[in-house]
Design a protein around this motif. Structure first.
Motif, mmCIF file in Angstrom:
data_model
loop_
_atom_site.group_PDB
_atom_site.id
_atom_site.type_symbol
_atom_site.label_atom_id
_atom_site.label_comp_id
_atom_site.label_asym_id
_atom_site.label_seq_id
_atom_site.Cartn_x
_atom_site.Cartn_y
_atom_site.Cartn_z
ATOM 1 N N UNK B 12 14.695 126.366 96.643
ATOM 2 C CA UNK B 12 14.299 126.653 95.269
ATOM 3 C C UNK B 12 15.134 125.809 94.338
ATOM 4 N N UNK B 38 13.733 139.796 85.248
ATOM 5 C CA UNK B 38 13.322 140.020 86.638
ATOM 6 C C UNK B 38 14.556 140.232 87.515
ATOM 7 N N UNK B 39 14.272 140.752 88.700
ATOM 8 C CA UNK B 39 15.362 141.017 89.640
ATOM 9 C C UNK B 39 15.757 139.735 90.373
ATOM 10 N N UNK B 40 16.966 139.613 90.851
ATOM 11 C CA UNK B 40 18.061 140.561 90.643
ATOM 12 C C UNK B 40 18.688 140.373 89.271
ATOM 13 N N UNK B 86 26.152 127.620 97.748
ATOM 14 C CA UNK B 86 25.164 128.349 98.552
ATOM 15 C C UNK B 86 24.871 129.732 97.980
ATOM 16 N N UNK B 87 25.911 130.430 97.580
ATOM 17 C CA UNK B 87 25.705 131.817 97.149
ATOM 18 C C UNK B 87 25.842 132.011 95.653
ATOM 19 N N UNK B 89 23.588 132.208 93.425
ATOM 20 C CA UNK B 89 22.572 133.142 92.929
ATOM 21 C C UNK B 89 22.431 134.255 93.951
ATOM 22 N N UNK B 90 22.598 135.509 93.498
ATOM 23 C CA UNK B 90 22.576 136.623 94.454
ATOM 24 C C UNK B 90 21.164 136.954 94.926
ATOM 25 N N UNK B 91 20.166 136.321 94.322
ATOM 26 C CA UNK B 91 18.784 136.606 94.708
ATOM 27 C C UNK B 91 18.259 135.696 95.799
ATOM 28 N N UNK B 93 18.956 131.473 97.783
ATOM 29 C CA UNK B 93 19.522 130.154 97.543
ATOM 30 C C UNK B 93 18.738 129.430 96.455
ATOM 31 N N UNK B 94 19.386 129.173 95.359
ATOM 32 C CA UNK B 94 18.765 128.433 94.269
ATOM 33 C C UNK B 94 19.736 127.354 93.801
ATOM 34 N N UNK B 95 19.266 126.146 93.780
ATOM 35 C CA UNK B 95 20.040 125.053 93.202
ATOM 36 C C UNK B 95 19.526 124.874 91.784
ATOM 37 N N UNK B 131 25.806 135.342 87.489
ATOM 38 C CA UNK B 131 26.084 134.219 88.409
ATOM 39 C C UNK B 131 27.221 133.327 87.887
#
Lengths: 234, 234
Positions: B12, B38-40, B86-87, B89-91, B93-95, B131
């Motif tokens: 993502x 939106x979540x999270x 890597x972490x 975003x807690x929802x 993997x988002x770069x 984040x």
DNA sequence: CCAAAAGTGTTAGGCTTACACCCATGC
DNA sequence: GCATGGGTGTAAGCCTAACACTTTTGG
């Protein structure tokens, strides 16, 4: 962990490395380029790069690409820019994040370079590169010029011991202009970041030139006291 | 087109926008923040952002996010940095690729802002963000400080007409320090980039202060002649 | 002794900084 | 007429840029 974004569209994300090196003898700034080993554009000149893997940070991916190519770790590496045009890669949509690295070519294993079919090319004679890699290189080069003015990163490109003449040659190669010898020396010496060694480099002249050594600790100390490195000199 | 990279792993990819605005009355640099929908992290303070869509460039995505939030196009927008831990975003993997935008708050439709549940917050009183958004903001702020010194982007944050006092207040708000009035005026006036209008701003003082206008064309002309903008003044 | 590269100081000018008082006007 | 904020000039010092000759030594 719940994947909240499972339904969303994903993209390929890559890293590309603009790897700068410097050759003391021919006084030229070099770029480590490879011949691409997969389609599309197989065999064409390209920046070393790779896709970001699961569980790997973007910076981690850039370091891995560099390590696999050179065997080097703990290298000066800085993020440069993200490149996200839709059709920048003819093989599919790939967003890449370019980085630039400064390496001391004397630490390099020539066998390793040979094996990876990588080649040093002078910055002034770069072959035609794939995709938007020329733009990526140009941007990284401009960033290097800006950075080396205000941060002592030039030493990353030189061996541990270097002469002031060699240091000035490096700056001239990066700035692509000449610098006044006395002004350059005055300024770098006055910063007190270098230690003069008792040893002389005697290959390039009969008189010989004293070796110097950069002392990172002093830079850290001075910086904490509000000192700003500046080697933007005429 | 053949998708050469079909078998490779995708991620993502998002954009986040650090949207700077400035309020002349309270002389504070502002950030446009939203409550996440939106979540999270539903309902938490966040930078406006979104995912990069198929057929959309990264810059295009950032501009879309800004447009959907503010209704503004043709805004000063600059890429800031890619964030690829890597972490982060807690929802999942988002770069993300952060950008910063400078907008003239007077061009903004308050109804639109209200509708998107966006809020202006002073840079000195930013709520806790999700984040790594605080880091993203800090980096963009440092970049803005560097940029406004050497590029006439401050005018993006002001209305068409502004007084020299207002311009100085803006610089003081961004630099977070005071500037000598005479030195500041001397320097900006000597650049010849401003046109003095016949009109006065009379709200804040009895005497009134002359309005000025920035002339982008002059900047372009001077730049071509080797002129460098510099408003790094004490 | 000569060629080749290393090393070294000074001066002028421009730019930055520091600093304090007068001006215009509404109330 | 006074309070408020706008507007103005100068001098000192620092930093930058320009510039040419001496030193060393191997061959």
């Amino acid at each position: 962990m719940i994947d909240h974004y499972a339904v969303l569209e994903k993209n390929l994300i890559a890293v590309d490395c603009v790897i700068f090196g410097y050759n003391i003898s021919d006084k030229e700034l070099k770029l480590l380029l490879i011949k691409r080993k997969f389609e599309p554009e197989y065999g064409k000149w390209s920046l070393p790069g790779g896709f970001v893997k699961r569980g790997e940070s973007v910076l981690g991916a850039a370091c891995r690409v560099l390590y696999q190519l050179t065997g080097l770790k703990d290298v000066y590496m800085e993020q440069s820019s993200a490149w996200g045009d839709v059709n920048r890669d003819t093989g599919g949509r790939v967003i890449t994040i370019s980085h630039f690295a400064l390496i001391n070519t004397y630490k390099l294993d020539p066998v390793m370079i040979e094996a990876s079919s990588a080649h040093w090319r002078s910055i002034s004679r770069i072959p035609k590169l794939i995709f938007d890699h020329k733009k990526i290189v140009d941007k990284a080069h401009r960033q290097l010029i800006d950075r080396i003015k205000v941060k002592p990163v030039g030493f990353e490109l030189l061996p541990e011991k270097f002469t002031l003449v060699q240091l000035q040659d490096l700056y001239e190669a990066i700035y692509q202009r000449t610098i006044d010898k006395r002004n350059f020396r005055k300024k770098i010496i006055s910063m007190n970041l270098l230690e003069k060694l008792d040893e002389k480099e005697k290959e390039t002249s009969k008189k010989g030139a004293f070796y110097y050594r950069f002392i990172p600790q002093r830079y850290e100390d001075f910086k904490r006291q509000g000192f700003y490195f500046n080697l933007d000199v005429q």
